[in-house]
Design a protein around this motif. Sequence first.
Motif: not given
Length: 163
Positions: A37-42, A61-64, A68-69, A74-75
Motif C-alpha cells: 500500500g505504498l507509493s514508490h516515492a514513499a 538531505d533526505l529530500a535530495r 523530492q522537493s 514533507s507530505h
Amino acid sequence: MAQRWLDEEQQRIWRTWLSVSELLPRVLDAQLQRDAGLSHAAYVVLAMLSEAPGRSRRMSDLARRANQSQSRLSHTVARLEERGWVRREPSPEDGRGNVAVLTDAGWEVVRSVAPGHVEAVRSALFDPLTDEQTRDLGNALQAVLDRLDPDHSLRLREGADAG
C-alpha cells in the motif's frame, strides 16, 4: 545557425525513453501498492532512512536523496508518520531543522517489501538485457547524468553514503 532536428534513430530512442520513463515507475508503483500500500516515492524515503546511520536523516538531505522537493517530502513523511513508520525529531546536531527517523515498524515494512521490490526492478529493467546491454545502459545513463549535472551539485557524491 541551422536548426538541429533529431534524426530518425534519435527520434526512435527519444520516444522509447519517454515510454520507459513513464512505464517503469508505474510498474514499480503497482508492485509496491499491491505488496504494501505504498507509493514508490514513499518506499524510496523508507529505503533512504533504512540505509542511514541510526536510521535517520536531516529532512534536507533526505529530500535530495529521495529526489523530492522539500514540500513533497514533507507530505510524504507526514503520510508515513500517520502509519507509524517514520517520526520527525529536532536535529540533535544543532536543534535547527528536523530529522526523519525510521521507526521499528517502518524498518519491518522495508524488510518485508524490499525483496519484492528488488525483484520488480530486476524483472522490469535488468532481465530483458544481456550483461553487455546492462553495462552499455549504465555507461549511457552516466554520460547523460554527467551532461545534466556537470559539477555534481545535483546528485550524491561518488562514494558517499548513497543509500
